[in-house]
Scaffold this motif. Sequence first.
Motif, PDB file in Angstrom:
ATOM      1  N   PHE A 169     -32.219 -29.272  39.190  1.00 13.21           N
ATOM      2  CA  PHE A 169     -32.216 -29.971  37.909  1.00 13.21           C
ATOM      3  C   PHE A 169     -31.050 -29.524  37.030  1.00 13.21           C
ATOM      4  O   PHE A 169     -30.560 -30.292  36.199  1.00 13.21           O
ATOM      5  N   PHE A 170     -30.631 -28.263  37.216  1.00 12.77           N
ATOM      6  CA  PHE A 170     -29.557 -27.735  36.385  1.00 12.77           C
ATOM      7  C   PHE A 170     -28.179 -27.981  36.991  1.00 12.77           C
ATOM      8  O   PHE A 170     -27.160 -27.869  36.319  1.00 12.77           O
ATOM      9  N   ARG A 171     -28.141 -28.369  38.259  1.00 12.07           N
ATOM     10  CA  ARG A 171     -26.875 -28.463  38.971  1.00 12.07           C
ATOM     11  C   ARG A 171     -25.877 -29.422  38.320  1.00 12.07           C
ATOM     12  O   ARG A 171     -24.687 -29.083  38.202  1.00 12.07           O
ATOM     13  N   PRO A 172     -26.287 -30.612  37.859  1.00 10.03           N
ATOM     14  CA  PRO A 172     -25.292 -31.501  37.229  1.00 10.03           C
ATOM     15  C   PRO A 172     -24.692 -30.901  35.953  1.00 10.03           C
ATOM     16  O   PRO A 172     -23.488 -31.021  35.708  1.00 10.03           O
ATOM     17  N   VAL A 173     -25.548 -30.241  35.154  1.00 10.13           N
ATOM     18  CA  VAL A 173     -25.049 -29.591  33.942  1.00 10.13           C
ATOM     19  C   VAL A 173     -24.112 -28.452  34.304  1.00 10.13           C
ATOM     20  O   VAL A 173     -23.061 -28.254  33.673  1.00 10.13           O
ATOM     21  N   TRP A 222     -19.914 -23.843  35.627  1.00  4.31           N
ATOM     22  CA  TRP A 222     -20.802 -22.681  35.570  1.00  4.31           C
ATOM     23  C   TRP A 222     -20.469 -21.664  36.653  1.00  4.31           C
ATOM     24  O   TRP A 222     -20.292 -20.470  36.380  1.00  4.31           O
ATOM     25  N   ASN A 223     -20.395 -22.134  37.893  1.00  5.39           N
ATOM     26  CA  ASN A 223     -20.115 -21.214  39.004  1.00  5.39           C
ATOM     27  C   ASN A 223     -18.780 -20.507  38.821  1.00  5.39           C
ATOM     28  O   ASN A 223     -18.656 -19.298  39.035  1.00  5.39           O
ATOM     29  N   ALA A 224     -17.774 -21.266  38.444  1.00  5.88           N
ATOM     30  CA  ALA A 224     -16.439 -20.684  38.289  1.00  5.88           C
ATOM     31  C   ALA A 224     -16.430 -19.635  37.189  1.00  5.88           C
ATOM     32  O   ALA A 224     -15.873 -18.535  37.353  1.00  5.88           O
ATOM     33  N   GLN A 225     -17.055 -19.948  36.055  1.00  9.01           N
ATOM     34  CA  GLN A 225     -17.019 -19.028  34.921  1.00  9.01           C
ATOM     35  C   GLN A 225     -17.737 -17.718  35.244  1.00  9.01           C
ATOM     36  O   GLN A 225     -17.224 -16.635  34.941  1.00  9.01           O
ATOM     37  N   PHE A 226     -18.911 -17.827  35.852  1.00  9.30           N
ATOM     38  CA  PHE A 226     -19.652 -16.593  36.110  1.00  9.30           C
ATOM     39  C   PHE A 226     -19.131 -15.847  37.343  1.00  9.30           C
ATOM     40  O   PHE A 226     -19.243 -14.629  37.429  1.00  9.30           O
ATOM     41  N   ALA A 227     -18.540 -16.551  38.285  1.00  8.21           N
ATOM     42  CA  ALA A 227     -17.884 -15.863  39.398  1.00  8.21           C
ATOM     43  C   ALA A 227     -16.713 -15.038  38.873  1.00  8.21           C
ATOM     44  O   ALA A 227     -16.504 -13.885  39.297  1.00  8.21           O
ATOM     45  N   MET A 228     -15.937 -15.613  37.944  1.00  4.73           N
ATOM     46  CA  MET A 228     -14.816 -14.863  37.370  1.00  4.73           C
ATOM     47  C   MET A 228     -15.311 -13.709  36.497  1.00  4.73           C
ATOM     48  O   MET A 228     -14.676 -12.656  36.428  1.00  4.73           O
ATOM     49  N   ALA A 229     -16.463 -13.893  35.827  1.00  2.00           N
ATOM     50  CA  ALA A 229     -17.035 -12.801  35.036  1.00  2.00           C
ATOM     51  C   ALA A 229     -17.476 -11.657  35.941  1.00  2.00           C
ATOM     52  O   ALA A 229     -17.268 -10.477  35.628  1.00  2.00           O
ATOM     53  N   VAL A 230     -18.092 -11.988  37.085  1.00  6.10           N
ATOM     54  CA  VAL A 230     -18.493 -10.962  38.061  1.00  6.10           C
ATOM     55  C   VAL A 230     -17.268 -10.230  38.585  1.00  6.10           C
ATOM     56  O   VAL A 230     -17.251  -8.995  38.703  1.00  6.10           O
ATOM     57  N   GLU A 231     -16.219 -10.988  38.895  1.00  5.09           N
ATOM     58  CA  GLU A 231     -15.006 -10.371  39.417  1.00  5.09           C
ATOM     59  C   GLU A 231     -14.345  -9.473  38.377  1.00  5.09           C
ATOM     60  O   GLU A 231     -13.814  -8.403  38.707  1.00  5.09           O
ATOM     61  N   ALA A 232     -14.383  -9.907  37.089  1.00  5.04           N
ATOM     62  CA  ALA A 232     -13.823  -9.069  36.026  1.00  5.04           C
ATOM     63  C   ALA A 232     -14.617  -7.770  35.893  1.00  5.04           C
ATOM     64  O   ALA A 232     -14.041  -6.701  35.680  1.00  5.04           O
ATOM     65  N   TRP A 233     -15.941  -7.861  36.035  1.00  2.00           N
ATOM     66  CA  TRP A 233     -16.781  -6.647  35.998  1.00  2.00           C
ATOM     67  C   TRP A 233     -16.403  -5.721  37.148  1.00  2.00           C
ATOM     68  O   TRP A 233     -16.242  -4.511  36.962  1.00  2.00           O
ATOM     69  N   ARG A 234     -16.266  -6.309  38.331  1.00  6.51           N
ATOM     70  CA  ARG A 234     -15.968  -5.483  39.510  1.00  6.51           C
ATOM     71  C   ARG A 234     -14.601  -4.829  39.408  1.00  6.51           C
ATOM     72  O   ARG A 234     -14.411  -3.690  39.855  1.00  6.51           O
ATOM     73  N   LYS A 235     -13.656  -5.532  38.806  1.00  6.52           N
ATOM     74  CA  LYS A 235     -12.312  -4.974  38.675  1.00  6.52           C
ATOM     75  C   LYS A 235     -12.315  -3.715  37.814  1.00  6.52           C
ATOM     76  O   LYS A 235     -11.600  -2.744  38.114  1.00  6.52           O
ATOM     77  N   VAL A 236     -13.145  -3.707  36.758  1.00 10.30           N
ATOM     78  CA  VAL A 236     -13.172  -2.560  35.851  1.00 10.30           C
ATOM     79  C   VAL A 236     -14.114  -1.470  36.347  1.00 10.30           C
ATOM     80  O   VAL A 236     -13.765  -0.285  36.360  1.00 10.30           O
ATOM     81  N   ARG A 237     -15.329  -1.866  36.775  1.00 10.65           N
ATOM     82  CA  ARG A 237     -16.350  -0.868  37.083  1.00 10.65           C
ATOM     83  C   ARG A 237     -16.648  -0.719  38.572  1.00 10.65           C
ATOM     84  O   ARG A 237     -17.307   0.232  38.977  1.00 10.65           O
ATOM     85  N   GLY A 238     -16.186  -1.643  39.375  1.00  6.04           N
ATOM     86  CA  GLY A 238     -16.444  -1.578  40.813  1.00  6.04           C
ATOM     87  C   GLY A 238     -15.997  -0.282  41.469  1.00  6.04           C
ATOM     88  O   GLY A 238     -16.739   0.305  42.264  1.00  6.04           O
ATOM     89  N   GLU A 261     -27.586 -13.249  38.176  1.00  8.65           N
ATOM     90  CA  GLU A 261     -28.703 -14.169  37.972  1.00  8.65           C
ATOM     91  C   GLU A 261     -28.224 -15.503  37.405  1.00  8.65           C
ATOM     92  O   GLU A 261     -28.675 -16.571  37.834  1.00  8.65           O
ATOM     93  N   LEU A 262     -27.312 -15.449  36.445  1.00  9.51           N
ATOM     94  CA  LEU A 262     -26.771 -16.676  35.866  1.00  9.51           C
ATOM     95  C   LEU A 262     -25.959 -17.451  36.896  1.00  9.51           C
ATOM     96  O   LEU A 262     -26.008 -18.690  36.936  1.00  9.51           O
ATOM     97  N   LEU A 263     -25.207 -16.736  37.721  1.00 11.90           N
ATOM     98  CA  LEU A 263     -24.448 -17.393  38.790  1.00 11.90           C
ATOM     99  C   LEU A 263     -25.381 -18.113  39.752  1.00 11.90           C
ATOM    100  O   LEU A 263     -25.143 -19.260  40.148  1.00 11.90           O
ATOM    101  N   ASP A 264     -26.471 -17.448  40.117  1.00 12.72           N
ATOM    102  CA  ASP A 264     -27.418 -18.036  41.069  1.00 12.72           C
ATOM    103  C   ASP A 264     -28.215 -19.190  40.463  1.00 12.72           C
ATOM    104  O   ASP A 264     -28.747 -20.032  41.199  1.00 12.72           O
ATOM    105  N   SER A 265     -28.329 -19.236  39.137  1.00 11.72           N
ATOM    106  CA  SER A 265     -29.144 -20.273  38.499  1.00 11.72           C
ATOM    107  C   SER A 265     -28.591 -21.672  38.733  1.00 11.72           C
ATOM    108  O   SER A 265     -29.297 -22.669  38.585  1.00 11.72           O
ATOM    109  N   SER A 266     -27.337 -21.761  39.109  1.00 12.52           N
ATOM    110  CA  SER A 266     -26.743 -23.084  39.351  1.00 12.52           C
ATOM    111  C   SER A 266     -27.334 -23.755  40.587  1.00 12.52           C
ATOM    112  O   SER A 266     -27.119 -24.949  40.818  1.00 12.52           O
ATOM    113  N   GLU A 267     -28.092 -22.988  41.398  1.00 16.07           N
ATOM    114  CA  GLU A 267     -28.704 -23.558  42.590  1.00 16.07           C
ATOM    115  C   GLU A 267     -29.906 -24.426  42.250  1.00 16.07           C
ATOM    116  O   GLU A 267     -30.400 -25.162  43.103  1.00 16.07           O
ATOM    117  N   ASN A 268     -30.399 -24.327  41.016  1.00 13.58           N
ATOM    118  CA  ASN A 268     -31.520 -25.159  40.591  1.00 13.58           C
ATOM    119  C   ASN A 268     -31.092 -26.627  40.594  1.00 13.58           C
ATOM    120  O   ASN A 268     -30.095 -27.002  39.963  1.00 13.58           O
TER     121      ASN A 268
END
Length: 583
Positions: free
Chosen positions: A313-317, A323-339, A304-311
């Motif tokens: 108004f929030f895109r410049p922030v 944002w995308n890079a940080q949460f993409a890497m967080a998703v990948e870290a989750w998948r590496k352990v629990r996937g 959800e946080l990864l997808d929120s960057s599509e807003n």
Amino acid sequence: MSAWSERLLRAQTRYNQFGNARLATGIAAVAAAGFSVGVSIISPWWLLAPLAIFVVLAIALSRLDAERDAATRGVAYYERAIGRIEDRWLGTGSQGERFRDAKHVYADDLDLFGRGSLFELLSTARTEAGERTLAEWLLAPGGREEVAARQEAVAELAPRIDLREEIALMGEDIRAAVDARTLAAWGSAPAAGFFKGARVVAFVLAVAAVVTLGGFFAQRFRVAPFLCVVLAEMIFSFAIRPRVGQVAEAVSAPAQDLRMLALLLERLEGEQFRSARLRRLVEELAVEGHKASQSIKRLTRLIELLDSSENMFFRPVAAMLLWNAQFAMAVEAWRKVRGPHIGKWIAAVGEFEALCSLSAYAYERPDATFPRLEPEGPLFDADTLRHPLIPAAVAVANDVRLGIKERLWIVSGSNMSGKSTLMRAVGLNAVLAWAGAPVACARLHISPLLIGASMSTHDSLADNRSRFYAEISRLRDVVELARTGHPTLFLLDELLSGTNSHDRRIGAEAVVRGLVERGAIGLVSTHDLALAEIASRLDGLAANVHFEDHLEGGEIRFDYRLRQGVVTRSNALELMRAVGLDV
């Protein structure tokens, strides 16, 4: 079911009332706009009142719509359950057509799948994994210890009506969403390959951007430090962009599936079970002390946080914070352990749903009993055996004993007298027994048995095969089962009926003799009374049994009672005359 019907009626009534109120509010808003904007009789601020009411009604209608859908599913669930109890289930459930395999050695012969099939009667599963697990149990007999564990679990779940109701109603959404193979493949896919320390670099750059921008606005720094950080972020983003895109694209498909799966997992994790099998299933849902549902909820939050960057108004922030890079890497870290555990979680849910299907059958068929699983055989010893797909009120029960003395029964009888039904009753109860379900018998002692049947062979224009060739091909498959050395149950209907009587007698005797000598047990039906002579040449290992019919008021009547010996009459001519043929 009455409670769900009342709940549905109440929800529908309130939905209509609130819908009418929303319509009235809309009309009032138009009128207020006319009086305020058009003729300026009232203040435009009056428009806020109908707008606020409209928003409140929209929220209420959304909740009522969800309640109405839940009540509709509840009514449908109980209607089907009552339909199964009252034998009105035909065509109302999942028929498992995708599991059909014309080459399987007994599936089509015993009506495992399709309209009016055993699968349709049994299945209450709401996930693809649950249906697949149940189908696999029906298609291949389980091991003795494995099946005994299933029996214990089914017996524990049978009275748990409320649990099955919650799972079934929850599962209506899950069934539409969860793709077990997609989820498992995503969880075990190769890593995206971010360089070591990438998450730390992204975090440091994001913090630096916030600090330098804040310092600029506070007039502590010039704009140059911030621009340098932005340049570094651009270089970093460009370097990992392909991998970020890969993660974001790959997670989009299983995202909704995982949300739905978490609901069922959370419900399963909250249960306390006695049977070892069910306890093991719950234990498999934890990874390093974390429950599967909790792990999935964390992942869905990251998505959800990864997808929120599509807003917009929030895109410049988001760009400044990587944002995308940080949460993409967080998703990948989750998948590496629990996937890698996702496949196991789905398998656990599938097994639980399959057990729930068998437990619903056990609860709705109180006359069904769990078979006694004997370690040695071959053995099929049943009292009052019935066909499980025929309503108990009309099904005629017979005793069947194979392996105690005789290994082969040659079943003779006229057309429609019950020969094929008896063989399917034997086969289906053997399938139920080794799936872990109760059986349609007062008592059944059964040993581990491979099952082979030749009852529904047809010619095939596509395969350029005659009916006789299809039959002997299936006979070869059945014989191959016996040749493996495993105890085998064979069910052969109208054996070698596609050839002349001379070849049929020689071929039939050779086939059944070979099966019996290899330790197999089974039934062979025939119209050719000459085949009944085979029993006398098998040294007491075979017996003749038959069904009878009689004429009553010009009509042929059947009692479907199995009797010893060879049938003494045929009804073929009477049936031909009954349909108008001059014979």
